[in-house]
Every structure is written in C-alpha cells, then in structure tokens.
Write a protein that holds these residues in place. Structure first.
Motif, mmCIF file in Angstrom:
data_model
loop_
_atom_site.group_PDB
_atom_site.id
_atom_site.type_symbol
_atom_site.label_atom_id
_atom_site.label_comp_id
_atom_site.label_asym_id
_atom_site.label_seq_id
_atom_site.Cartn_x
_atom_site.Cartn_y
_atom_site.Cartn_z
ATOM 1 N N TYR A 47 69.257 56.524 -1.163
ATOM 2 C CA TYR A 47 70.673 56.785 -0.907
ATOM 3 C C TYR A 47 71.162 57.987 -1.713
ATOM 4 C CZ TYR A 47 75.746 56.023 -1.318
ATOM 5 O OH TYR A 47 77.113 56.173 -1.343
ATOM 6 N N ASP A 55 77.063 57.787 3.126
ATOM 7 C CA ASP A 55 78.302 57.330 2.476
ATOM 8 C C ASP A 55 79.555 57.544 3.321
ATOM 9 O OD1 ASP A 55 78.777 60.042 2.323
ATOM 10 O OD2 ASP A 55 79.046 60.110 0.155
ATOM 11 N N GLY A 56 79.365 57.947 4.581
ATOM 12 C CA GLY A 56 80.514 58.152 5.458
ATOM 13 C C GLY A 56 81.130 59.527 5.356
ATOM 14 N N GLN A 119 79.908 63.259 11.653
ATOM 15 C CA GLN A 119 79.140 62.491 10.684
ATOM 16 C C GLN A 119 77.663 62.703 10.949
ATOM 17 O OE1 GLN A 119 81.971 58.628 10.739
ATOM 18 N NE2 GLN A 119 80.210 58.428 9.394
ATOM 19 N N GLY A 161 82.690 60.639 1.694
ATOM 20 C CA GLY A 161 82.769 59.240 2.082
ATOM 21 C C GLY A 161 82.789 58.316 0.872
ATOM 22 N N LYS A 162 83.019 57.040 1.127
ATOM 23 C CA LYS A 162 83.120 56.064 0.046
ATOM 24 C C LYS A 162 82.198 54.861 0.237
ATOM 25 C CE LYS A 162 87.955 57.289 -0.909
ATOM 26 N NZ LYS A 162 89.353 56.806 -0.993
ATOM 27 N N THR A 163 81.307 54.933 1.215
ATOM 28 C CA THR A 163 80.392 53.826 1.466
ATOM 29 C C THR A 163 79.310 53.795 0.387
ATOM 30 O OG1 THR A 163 80.751 54.030 3.850
ATOM 31 C CG2 THR A 163 78.814 52.796 3.146
ATOM 32 N N THR A 164 79.129 52.644 -0.269
ATOM 33 C CA THR A 164 78.115 52.496 -1.307
ATOM 34 C C THR A 164 76.751 52.214 -0.687
ATOM 35 O OG1 THR A 164 78.453 50.105 -1.504
ATOM 36 C CG2 THR A 164 79.867 51.533 -2.849
ATOM 37 N N TRP A 165 75.709 52.290 -1.503
ATOM 38 C CA TRP A 165 74.371 52.040 -0.970
ATOM 39 C C TRP A 165 74.221 50.588 -0.533
ATOM 40 C CZ3 TRP A 165 70.839 48.533 -2.761
ATOM 41 C CH2 TRP A 165 70.977 48.060 -4.072
ATOM 42 N N MET A 167 76.578 48.776 0.816
ATOM 43 C CA MET A 167 77.245 48.666 2.108
ATOM 44 C C MET A 167 76.422 49.320 3.225
ATOM 45 S SD MET A 167 81.035 49.634 0.624
ATOM 46 C CE MET A 167 81.823 49.850 2.203
ATOM 47 N N ALA A 168 75.659 50.326 2.857
ATOM 48 C CA ALA A 168 74.868 51.073 3.847
ATOM 49 C C ALA A 168 73.463 50.510 4.014
ATOM 50 C CB ALA A 168 74.783 52.539 3.428
#
Length: 201
Positions: A47, A55-56, A119, A161-165, A167-168
C-alpha cells in the motif's frame, strides 16, 4: 465424487498423469506460498509503495487525444504528430490548452482538453491511468498508446485520498495476487525451456 477411474478423469480433462501431478503440486504450493505472502506487513508495505492507487486519490487531468485512422494517419504518423505537439509544448511555442483545441480528436479538446477527475482504477484505460499517476503537477506525459489512439496527458491537480490500507484490503489482495503471479511467471521464463515434440498434434 463422480465414481470415475483415474484414466477416465485424465481422458475427460485431456491431460496425462504428469500434467495432473503438476496441477496438484501447483494448487498445493500456491496456497502455501500465497498465504505466506498475503500478510498484514506485506499489505501495508504494498500500500505504501503505491499509495495513490489505493487511498482514493483523484487527479484532475487534461488530455490531447489523437485517433489512429489508417485512411488519414497511420500509427507511426500519429505517434510522430503526438511527439511534435509535445515538443511544441515543451518549447513553449504552444500552450497545452491551445494544442488541445487545435489538435485533439476528443470532445474535450474544445474546452482545452480538461477531462476532469480520475482514479487509478476508474473508467479511463489502464495505460492512461498508469501514465497519469506517474506525473507530477504541471507535467505532461510522453505519448501514451491506448485503444483510442495516442494521448498526451497533463496533470493539473492532485486531490489526496483518505482510504487506509486496512480499508483497501480487498483491492490490495487482488492487486498483490496479480503482482505475485506476474513475478512468478517472469521468474519461470528465466529458468524454463519449452520444447515441442515432433509428434505433437
């Protein structure tokens, strides 16, 4: 479960005993190998190395698209034109906006080439996204070939983006498996030799 004999099974699958052994060995070894590779440490590391892909993050980009039409302009001629336009932009003979209005075959050319936000795994072709995500703000890519033709891509702005590993994780798993299979295939090519028997039909 089918009450088949081994010979019947091999005949149905059109393989021999050696091929069956290979398939079973692969299934067992892949499960063991991938389970060792797909752990939290590697998820996080993968990530971090490719953060903007997962991460979006969204990119505001513009493009100049040149279609390839054999009747008017073949592949080589289209590439040559794209390189010429890029050189004019670098030499500041032409702004990207003006170049898009003058040359782009995309409907976005009329407005200076602005595509909008993209994206990494979005609607644009993967070759386009890979090139766009390798740019720094203000940079223009080298000509990028997709099924639509040749693109010159300019990165205007980055929206992080704000997506964490964590969440991904599902997308990371898929990408890591693809990466691992590609790696193993490439390694196999380096150490393998393929021969076709003369009596093969």
């Amino acid at each position: 479960l089918k009450n088949q004999s081994l010979d019947d099974y091999l005949a149905e699958k059109k393989i021999n005993r050696q091929e069956l052994k290979h398939r079973i060995a692969w299934q067992i070894s892949w499960t063991n190998y991938s389970s060792q590779f797909l752990n939290d440490k590697n998820y996080e590391g993968f990530y971090k190395q490719r953060k903007t892909q997962f991460d979006g993050t969204q990119l505001q980009v513009s493009q100049i698209l040149l279609h390839i039409d054999p009747k008017q302009r073949n592949d080589d001629e289209t590439l040559s034109l794209a390189e010429s336009i890029l050189q004019q932009i670098h030499d500041e003979e032409l702004s990207f906006v003006d170049a898009a209005k003058q040359y782009s075959d995309s409907p976005t050319g009329k407005t200076g080439g602005v595509v909008g936000l993209i994206q990494f795994d979005g609607a644009m072709p993967m070759e386009f996204n890979q090139a766009a995500f390798a740019l720094k703000p203000g940079e223009v890519s080298k000509p990028v070939r997709t099924t639509f033709g040749y693109h010159l891509i300019k990165l205007n702005e980055i929206q992080e983006g704000k997506t964490t590993w964590q969440m991904a994780r599902p997308r990371l798993r898929k990408a890591m498996i693809e990466y691992l299979l590609t790696f193993l295939t490439e390694q196999g090519r380096k150490i393998s030799r393929i021969e076709i028997s003369e009596d093969w039909k």
